[in-house]
Design a protein around this motif. Structure first.
Motif, PDB file in Angstrom:
ATOM      1  N   GLY A  95       6.501  16.522  45.278  1.00  0.00           N
ATOM      2  CA  GLY A  95       6.977  16.815  46.623  1.00  0.00           C
ATOM      3  C   GLY A  95       8.406  17.324  46.686  1.00  0.00           C
ATOM      4  N   LEU A  96       9.236  16.908  45.718  1.00  0.00           N
ATOM      5  CA  LEU A  96      10.649  17.272  45.707  1.00  0.00           C
ATOM      6  C   LEU A  96      11.194  17.087  44.301  1.00  0.00           C
ATOM      7  CD1 LEU A  96      13.372  17.812  47.435  1.00  0.00           C
ATOM      8  CD2 LEU A  96      13.635  15.321  47.347  1.00  0.00           C
ATOM      9  N   ILE A  97      11.977  18.066  43.834  1.00  0.00           N
ATOM     10  CA  ILE A  97      12.671  17.938  42.551  1.00  0.00           C
ATOM     11  C   ILE A  97      14.156  17.748  42.831  1.00  0.00           C
ATOM     12  CG2 ILE A  97      13.269  19.013  40.362  1.00  0.00           C
ATOM     13  CD1 ILE A  97      10.801  20.729  40.556  1.00  0.00           C
ATOM     14  N   VAL A  98      14.713  16.648  42.337  1.00  0.00           N
ATOM     15  CA  VAL A  98      16.153  16.409  42.402  1.00  0.00           C
ATOM     16  C   VAL A  98      16.673  16.557  40.972  1.00  0.00           C
ATOM     17  CG1 VAL A  98      17.982  14.780  42.989  1.00  0.00           C
ATOM     18  CG2 VAL A  98      15.859  14.827  44.346  1.00  0.00           C
ATOM     19  N   TYR A  99      17.510  17.549  40.741  1.00  0.00           N
ATOM     20  CA  TYR A  99      17.942  17.877  39.379  1.00  0.00           C
ATOM     21  C   TYR A  99      19.428  17.600  39.180  1.00  0.00           C
ATOM     22  CZ  TYR A  99      19.253  20.693  35.321  1.00  0.00           C
ATOM     23  OH  TYR A  99      19.767  21.113  34.122  1.00  0.00           O
ATOM     24  N   PRO A 129      10.277  22.192  47.039  1.00  0.00           N
ATOM     25  CA  PRO A 129      11.530  21.692  47.621  1.00  0.00           C
ATOM     26  C   PRO A 129      12.405  21.100  46.520  1.00  0.00           C
ATOM     27  CG  PRO A 129       9.642  20.986  48.929  1.00  0.00           C
ATOM     28  CD  PRO A 129       9.086  21.552  47.653  1.00  0.00           C
ATOM     29  N   PHE A 130      13.717  21.269  46.666  1.00  0.00           N
ATOM     30  CA  PHE A 130      14.626  20.795  45.622  1.00  0.00           C
ATOM     31  C   PHE A 130      15.928  20.305  46.230  1.00  0.00           C
ATOM     32  CE2 PHE A 130      15.845  25.181  46.331  1.00  0.00           C
ATOM     33  CZ  PHE A 130      17.227  25.112  46.336  1.00  0.00           C
ATOM     34  N   VAL A 184      17.657  15.592  51.736  1.00  0.00           N
ATOM     35  CA  VAL A 184      17.712  16.769  52.605  1.00  0.00           C
ATOM     36  C   VAL A 184      17.348  17.964  51.725  1.00  0.00           C
ATOM     37  CG1 VAL A 184      19.109  18.205  54.122  1.00  0.00           C
ATOM     38  CG2 VAL A 184      19.511  15.725  54.030  1.00  0.00           C
ATOM     39  N   PRO A 185      16.071  18.344  51.694  1.00  0.00           N
ATOM     40  CA  PRO A 185      15.644  19.424  50.793  1.00  0.00           C
ATOM     41  C   PRO A 185      16.469  20.697  50.981  1.00  0.00           C
ATOM     42  CG  PRO A 185      13.739  18.307  51.727  1.00  0.00           C
ATOM     43  CD  PRO A 185      14.940  17.779  52.454  1.00  0.00           C
TER      44      PRO A 185
END
Length: 282
Positions: A95-99, A129-130, A184-185
């Motif tokens: 659903g979301l990548i936080v890198y 989304p990231f 917060v994408p």
């Protein structure tokens, strides 16, 4: 489901602990690690995920709503490893990548930034989304050498009068946990400590707290790389470290966005606090 890669590493462990402290149920946290036998003390679900084994990554990311992708530690070998993680996240439809990237990754001249820039671009290309956490320097890069500096009376570097804005791993981990719990994408955060200092000021602070005279000795970049190699650091990595000091001297590790302070809701760890803690641990 929140999945944290490299969860047995120094940063990953802190993120998992912070998520639990924030009240995220252990059943909703997955530690994706290369060696599951080392993760038994984390208190969360554990799965195998090796950046060099794409199939393990796809399986590990299944059902993930928010993925914390902690960058690999093998500088110079991360391009394919990171691409494997990005491809797996895409296949698993996370659903979301936080890198965890590096300060100013899209425009930095640091050798360390090359792989981070490529990874950010690969993530954006997936359409998922990231959030990018562009982490600045770790305070531990300096405080881990305090005892040696006191013993030898010198801090070595090639940073000139450049100012660096480091923070502790705990500070960066708190920011990651904050984003994972309330993302917060599309956000890109430039993360650095509240307090910037030169390496001369670092030496002065070590002197003040230790009672021993410690000075900063500035070396040409090539000489600093050779000196580090003489200490047993592999030559390629020694050159990367020296290049990072070159970037520091040019202001590329000075971050004054205030993003880190805002994300964690408190001041970041000060140089004085970090040096004091290091001296007490010796």
């Amino acid at each position: 489901m929140i999945t944290v890669t490299a969860a047995t590493g120094q940063l990953g462990r802190l993120v998992v602990a912070d998520l639990l402290e924030r009240g995220v149920p252990a059943s909703e946290i997955t530690a994706a690690v290369r060696n599951p036998e080392k993760a038994g003390d984390l208190g969360v679900r554990v799965v195998k995920a090796d950046y060099n084994e794409p199939d393990s990554l796809v399986s590990a990311f299944a059902g993930t709503d928010r993925l914390l992708f902690i960058s690999g530690s093998e500088a110079g070998s991360r391009a394919q490893q990171h691409q494997n993680v990005v491809d797996a996240a895409h296949k698993a439809n996370v659903g979301l990548i936080v890198y965890t990237s590096i300060a100013y990754a899209d425009r930095s001249s640091l050798a360390l930034a090359v792989e981070h820039k490529a990874t950010e671009e690969a993530i954006q290309a997936t359409g998922l989304p990231f959030v990018f956490l562009r982490n600045g320097w770790y305070l531990e890069n300096y405080t881990g050498q305090v005892a040696q500096a006191v013993e030898n009376g010198v801090v070595l570097g090639a940073a000139g009068d450049g100012r660096v804005s480091p923070a502790t791993r705990a500070d960066f981990a708190a920011a990651a946990a904050a984003v994972l719990t309330d993302p917060v994408p599309g956000s890109i955060y430039e993360l650095g400590g509240d307090e910037a200092f030169t390496l001369t000021e670092l030496a002065d602070e070590i002197s003040r707290q230790s009672g021993k005279t410690v000075v900063y000795r500035n070396l040409p970049e090539a000489e600093y790389a050779q000196t580090l190699a003489g200490f047993g650091i592999p030559q390629p990595f020694a050159e990367i470290l020296a290049d990072s000091d070159r970037g520091l001297s040019a202001g590329e590790l000075f971050v004054d966005s205030g993003d880190l302070h805002r994300l964690i809701g408190r001041p970041t760890t000060s140089l004085s606090e970090a040096v004091g803690a290091s001296l007490k641990s010796e």
